[in-house]
Design a protein around this motif. Structure first.
Motif, mmCIF file in Angstrom:
data_model
loop_
_atom_site.group_PDB
_atom_site.id
_atom_site.type_symbol
_atom_site.label_atom_id
_atom_site.label_comp_id
_atom_site.label_asym_id
_atom_site.label_seq_id
_atom_site.Cartn_x
_atom_site.Cartn_y
_atom_site.Cartn_z
ATOM 1 N N ARG A 93 -46.924 -51.265 -71.847
ATOM 2 C CA ARG A 93 -48.367 -51.422 -71.617
ATOM 3 C C ARG A 93 -48.854 -50.282 -70.741
ATOM 4 O O ARG A 93 -48.079 -49.441 -70.287
ATOM 5 C CB ARG A 93 -48.713 -52.782 -71.007
ATOM 6 C CG ARG A 93 -47.999 -53.120 -69.734
ATOM 7 C CD ARG A 93 -48.441 -54.487 -69.205
ATOM 8 N NE ARG A 93 -48.218 -55.560 -70.172
ATOM 9 C CZ ARG A 93 -47.090 -56.273 -70.234
ATOM 10 N NH1 ARG A 93 -46.096 -56.015 -69.391
ATOM 11 N NH2 ARG A 93 -46.935 -57.220 -71.131
ATOM 12 N N GLN A 117 -42.753 -62.162 -63.679
ATOM 13 C CA GLN A 117 -41.955 -62.768 -64.746
ATOM 14 C C GLN A 117 -40.476 -62.397 -64.652
ATOM 15 O O GLN A 117 -39.652 -62.942 -65.391
ATOM 16 C CB GLN A 117 -42.507 -62.341 -66.113
ATOM 17 C CG GLN A 117 -43.968 -62.704 -66.337
ATOM 18 C CD GLN A 117 -44.235 -64.176 -66.149
ATOM 19 O OE1 GLN A 117 -43.581 -65.015 -66.761
ATOM 20 N NE2 GLN A 117 -45.198 -64.506 -65.305
ATOM 21 N N GLU A 205 -48.497 -56.844 -64.149
ATOM 22 C CA GLU A 205 -47.713 -56.892 -65.378
ATOM 23 C C GLU A 205 -46.916 -55.598 -65.469
ATOM 24 O O GLU A 205 -47.492 -54.513 -65.473
ATOM 25 C CB GLU A 205 -48.600 -57.019 -66.622
ATOM 26 C CG GLU A 205 -49.302 -58.341 -66.781
ATOM 27 C CD GLU A 205 -50.035 -58.416 -68.105
ATOM 28 O OE1 GLU A 205 -49.635 -59.222 -68.973
ATOM 29 O OE2 GLU A 205 -51.008 -57.654 -68.280
ATOM 30 N N GLN A 209 -39.925 -51.521 -69.966
ATOM 31 C CA GLN A 209 -38.847 -52.462 -70.266
ATOM 32 C C GLN A 209 -37.647 -51.678 -70.754
ATOM 33 O O GLN A 209 -37.783 -50.768 -71.575
ATOM 34 C CB GLN A 209 -39.286 -53.457 -71.348
ATOM 35 C CG GLN A 209 -38.222 -54.452 -71.778
ATOM 36 C CD GLN A 209 -37.920 -55.483 -70.698
ATOM 37 O OE1 GLN A 209 -38.817 -56.141 -70.188
ATOM 38 N NE2 GLN A 209 -36.647 -55.610 -70.334
ATOM 39 N N GLU A 250 -43.311 -56.397 -78.028
ATOM 40 C CA GLU A 250 -43.650 -57.820 -78.127
ATOM 41 C C GLU A 250 -42.488 -58.731 -77.754
ATOM 42 O O GLU A 250 -42.676 -59.935 -77.566
ATOM 43 C CB GLU A 250 -44.105 -58.140 -79.554
ATOM 44 C CG GLU A 250 -45.420 -57.458 -79.946
ATOM 45 C CD GLU A 250 -45.749 -57.660 -81.416
ATOM 46 O OE1 GLU A 250 -44.932 -58.288 -82.138
ATOM 47 O OE2 GLU A 250 -46.813 -57.189 -81.857
ATOM 48 N N ILE A 251 -41.280 -58.171 -77.627
ATOM 49 C CA ILE A 251 -40.103 -58.970 -77.264
ATOM 50 C C ILE A 251 -40.191 -59.359 -75.788
ATOM 51 O O ILE A 251 -40.316 -58.501 -74.920
ATOM 52 C CB ILE A 251 -38.810 -58.191 -77.543
ATOM 53 C CG1 ILE A 251 -38.711 -57.832 -79.030
ATOM 54 C CG2 ILE A 251 -37.592 -59.003 -77.108
ATOM 55 C CD1 ILE A 251 -37.547 -56.920 -79.372
ATOM 56 N N LYS A 252 -40.147 -60.638 -75.508
ATOM 57 C CA LYS A 252 -40.317 -61.129 -74.149
ATOM 58 C C LYS A 252 -38.980 -61.180 -73.417
ATOM 59 O O LYS A 252 -37.936 -61.433 -74.011
ATOM 60 C CB LYS A 252 -40.951 -62.521 -74.152
ATOM 61 C CG LYS A 252 -42.282 -62.608 -74.894
ATOM 62 C CD LYS A 252 -43.312 -61.667 -74.280
ATOM 63 C CE LYS A 252 -44.660 -61.803 -75.007
ATOM 64 N NZ LYS A 252 -45.658 -60.850 -74.472
ATOM 65 N N SER A 253 -39.024 -60.939 -72.119
ATOM 66 C CA SER A 253 -37.806 -60.970 -71.316
ATOM 67 C C SER A 253 -38.146 -61.346 -69.882
ATOM 68 O O SER A 253 -39.201 -60.978 -69.359
ATOM 69 C CB SER A 253 -37.125 -59.598 -71.331
ATOM 70 O OG SER A 253 -36.024 -59.569 -70.441
ATOM 71 N N ASN A 254 -37.227 -62.057 -69.232
ATOM 72 C CA ASN A 254 -37.379 -62.365 -67.812
ATOM 73 C C ASN A 254 -36.522 -61.445 -66.956
ATOM 74 O O ASN A 254 -36.265 -61.726 -65.785
ATOM 75 C CB ASN A 254 -37.024 -63.825 -67.529
ATOM 76 C CG ASN A 254 -35.553 -64.144 -67.826
ATOM 77 O OD1 ASN A 254 -34.850 -63.361 -68.479
ATOM 78 N ND2 ASN A 254 -35.094 -65.298 -67.348
ATOM 79 N N ILE A 258 -32.983 -55.960 -71.294
ATOM 80 C CA ILE A 258 -32.822 -56.990 -72.310
ATOM 81 C C ILE A 258 -31.895 -56.483 -73.409
ATOM 82 O O ILE A 258 -31.978 -55.329 -73.833
ATOM 83 C CB ILE A 258 -34.185 -57.410 -72.908
ATOM 84 C CG1 ILE A 258 -34.009 -58.504 -73.965
ATOM 85 C CG2 ILE A 258 -34.934 -56.221 -73.474
ATOM 86 C CD1 ILE A 258 -35.312 -59.065 -74.498
ATOM 87 N N CYS A 260 -31.122 -56.982 -77.223
ATOM 88 C CA CYS A 260 -31.838 -57.539 -78.370
ATOM 89 C C CYS A 260 -31.537 -56.701 -79.607
ATOM 90 O O CYS A 260 -30.918 -55.640 -79.528
ATOM 91 C CB CYS A 260 -33.344 -57.567 -78.099
ATOM 92 S SG CYS A 260 -34.075 -55.915 -77.901
#
Length: 271
Positions: A93, A117, A205, A209, A250-254, A258, A260
Motif C-alpha cells: 500500500r 495486526q 497500516e 510485506q 491481498e494475502i492477509k498475514s499477522n 508470510i 504462501c
C-alpha cells in the motif's frame, strides 16, 4: 531517502518488488539495487528486469564485495535517510517519503513493516504481542517502545523496512564485518542497545510485506520458507511469468513475514 535493495538469484522477485515501488512509493527517493547472480541464467534475467524497468532510474550495482559495495553506494548519495529491503518484499500500500520529515533519527526508529495486526513473528515462530500504541501527533504514525516490546516489535535494527540516518548507518557499517544481508543484520546486533531506547513508530497500516517464497542464503536455514527454489522461479520468469503484485498484496498475514503460494501472471499479455 535512499532505498537500498539487496538481491541474490531472485530476478523474478526483484521485478515484483520494483514494480510495487513504482506503484506505491512516492516522494523524494532514489533506488539502488545491489545484486548477485550465481550463473548466466540469473545474470540474463537480471538484465531483463533492469531493461524492462529502465524508466525508474534504478542504480544497478553487481555485487563484488558486499560490505564494501554497500558502504560506497551509501556514501555516494546525498539522501538523509536509508531504508534497506531484501528482494522478497513487496510494497502492498501507499507510502510517502514526506511522512518521514518530522523524525530526528537520533531518537526515533520508524518502521514501515509493523502495524496493529502484527501479532506473530513467523521467522522465529513465536507470539509477537502488540505493544501499547500511542497517537504520535502526526498521521499515519503511532508510537511505541522498542525496549518494552518482544518478538517482531523488539527489533529496532531490522533491515527490512525500518528507516535510519544514512550517516549513522555508514558509520556502523565501517565498524563491522559481514558477507551478505543476513549477516549484516546479525553484525548490527551489538549496537542494538543504542537503538532500543529510541522511540519506535509504526504505521496505522503497514506498507510492506515479506513473502518468504524461497531461500537463497545459507544463514538462518531454520527460518520457515516456501518450496519454490530460485531455479524454479527463474524457470517461471523464462516462461514469461511474473508475480501478480495486486493479488499477492491481498494475502492477509499477522506477521511481517508470510509463507504462501506465489500468484503468477503472464508478462507477455500485459502492456
Amino acid at each position: 531517502m535512499a532505498l537500498t535493495v539487496f538481491s541474490k538469484d531472485r530476478p523474478l522477485q526483484l521485478d515484483a518488488l520494483l514494480r510495487s515501488v513504482r506503484e506505491h512509493l512516492s516522494g523524494d527517493f532514489e533506488i539502488t539495487v545491489l545484486w548477485k547472480a550465481s550463473n548466466e541464467g540469473f545474470l540474463a534475467a537480471y538484465g531483463d528486469v533492469f531493461g524492462q524497468l529502465r524508466g525508474m532510474n534504478i542504480r544497478s550495482i553487481e555485487e563484488s564485495e558486499f560490505l564494501k559495495d554497500t558502504i560506497e553506494a551509501l556514501e555516494q548519495t546525498p539522501a538523509g535517510s536509508v531504508m534497506f529491503l531484501v528482494d522478497d518484499i513487496l510494497f502492498i500500500r501507499e507510502f510517502r517519503t514526506e511522512w518521514l520529515k518530522r523524525f530526528r533519527f537520533i531518537n526515533a526508529v520508524p518502521s514501515t513493516r509493523l502495524d496493529s495486526q502484527v501479532t506473530y513473528c513467523q521467522p522465529h515462530e513465536c507470539e509477537s504481542p502488540v505493544p501499547r500504541l500511542k497517537a504520535a501527533g502526526y498521521e499515519p504514525w503511532r508510537s511505541f517502545s522498542w525496549r518494552e516490546s518482544i518478538g517482531g516489535w523488539a527489533m529496532p535494527l531490522a533491515l527490512d523496512g525500518n528507516v535510519f540516518s544514512r550517516r549513522e548507518v555508514v558509520a556502523l557499517l565501517k565498524s563491522i564485518e559481514c558477507k551478505n544481508p543476513n549477516s549484516l543484520e546479525a553484525a548490527f546486533g551489538p549496537y542494538r542497545f543504542w537503538f532500543k531506547y529510541r522511540k519506535g513508530y509504526c504505521l496505522t497500516e503497514r506498507c510492506i510485506q515479506n513473502f518468504a517464497l524461497n531461500r537463497v542464503q545459507t544463514e538462518n536455514e531454520t527460518f520457515p520458507c516456501g518450496e519454490y527454489s530460485s531455479e524454479a522461479m527463474l524457470e517461471k520468469w523464462n516462461q514469461g511469468f511474473r508475480l501478480d503484485i495486486e493479488k499477492m498484496a491481498e494475502i492477509k498475514s499477522n506477521s511481517t513475514h508470510i509463507v504462501c503460494e506465489p500468484v503468477f501472471e503472464s508478462r507477455r499479455m500485459i502492456a
